[in-house]
Design an enzyme around this catalytic site. Sequence first.
Site, PDB file in Angstrom:
ATOM      1  N   CYS A  53       0.848  -1.194   0.000  1.00 12.40           N
ATOM      2  CA  CYS A  53       0.000   0.000   0.000  1.00 12.40           C
ATOM      3  C   CYS A  53       0.883   1.243   0.000  1.00 12.40           C
ATOM      4  CB  CYS A  53      -0.927  -0.019   1.219  1.00 12.40           C
ATOM      5  SG  CYS A  53      -1.851   1.505   1.390  1.00 12.40           S
TER       6      CYS A  53
ATOM      7  N   CYS B 242      -0.211   4.009   2.349  1.00 16.84           N
ATOM      8  CA  CYS B 242       0.016   3.724   3.775  1.00 16.84           C
ATOM      9  C   CYS B 242       1.510   3.783   4.127  1.00 16.84           C
ATOM     10  CB  CYS B 242      -0.489   2.337   4.159  1.00 16.84           C
ATOM     11  SG  CYS B 242      -2.029   1.865   3.397  1.00 16.84           S
ATOM     12  N   ASP B 243       2.365   3.225   3.279  1.00 15.67           N
ATOM     13  CA  ASP B 243       3.758   2.997   3.684  1.00 15.67           C
ATOM     14  C   ASP B 243       4.806   3.769   2.877  1.00 15.67           C
ATOM     15  OD1 ASP B 243       2.727   1.162   5.499  1.00 15.67           O
ATOM     16  OD2 ASP B 243       2.843  -0.480   4.075  1.00 15.67           O
TER      17      ASP B 243
END
Length: 311
Positions: free
Chosen positions: A137, A140-141
């Site tokens: 992701c 997200c990361d």
Amino acid sequence: MAKQVKEIDLIIVGGGPAGLTAAIYASRARLDMLLLEDKVMGGQVRNSYTVENYPGFKKVAGSELADIMQQQAEELGATIEEFDIIENVKLDGEEKIVETEEFIYKPKALIIATGASPRKLPIRNEEKFAGKGVHYCAVCDGAMYQNKVIGIVGGGNTALEEAIFLTNFAEKVYLIRRYDYFRGEKAVLEEVEKNEKIEILYNEDLIAVDGEDFVEKGIIKNTITGEEKEIALEAVFGSIGHEPMVNLFKEYINISKGQYIITDENMRTNIPGVYAIGDVREKEYRQITTAVADGTIAALEAEKYIKKLNK
Ligand SMILES: Cc1cc2nc3c(=O)[nH]c(=O)nc-3n(C[C@H](O)[C@H](O)[C@H](O)COP(=O)(O)OP(=O)(O)OC[C@H]3O[C@@H](n4cnc5c(N)ncnc54)[C@H](O)[C@@H]3O)c2cc1C
């Protein structure tokens, strides 16, 4: 302590756009309903950097769209339980049963909106470096890799968009594609090609990552010549599709070859009163608009089904 038994009209499993839409319609129908989400609410939309194809919003961050959908459902009276894990489901008896850590729910109808989760990269050391350089992701990361060299593997729109997104942080992004073409939209590919931080590696397969504690390099193999070569990179993001989340239900529900839940056009599964909607359902197009359409239909169908039972 014995679990409390609760009878309820409708349980919706999954808090993505499909489940949230079903919750909006079910609340307005004044059904006694509960939406169970085992993670954070919003589903895959929460991981989308920007959404530009959801009517009514010219451009909106995925997380904002998810928040608005949730807020709308809750303001209309939807009951939502986040981070609530379903331990067991029984759909073959007279009553339907959905068991969580604390409760045994007996819903008259059930809507499955569990969506899909990212397919793991079939590379050596995938497990060893999961979260330590192997990710799924970008939203997200991605920010963990400020000024680093990142690889992204995939061939669809999501891979193209995530490659662009990752250039917000990375010094360089390798877009690794095992064929000599992309499946994504032409406009997005053009944007990728214009981006000086992205290098597209056509006809290359990422076969392994390696390093000490964190990823330090990738090994790519040319799909035409078979030649293998090392590239220095500190992270790799997999964007090679999704797998439907059907494990809880597949003992009871008809599933397609690709593991998606089979429904009719009114979202009905093979079990009366059980519906499946959104990305978990066997269908051609998986988008937010198609997920919310499914959610609408299933909630209206469930309302009709419950009314009949109550007569
Ligand atoms: C990076 C990215 C960008 C995207 N961009 C776009 C875009 O711009 N436009 C567009 O239209 N579409 C986009 N999509 C696709 C879109 O997000 C999906 O089609 C849509 O989210 C599907 O909705 P859904 O509710 O069916 O499933 P999901 O969004 O997958 O939601 C399912 C939910 O169910 C939960 N769940 C799963 N199993 C359980 C369980 N056992 N118990 C409880 N809860 C469970 C999950 O945690 C999740 O929250 C994008 C997808 C990604 C990954």
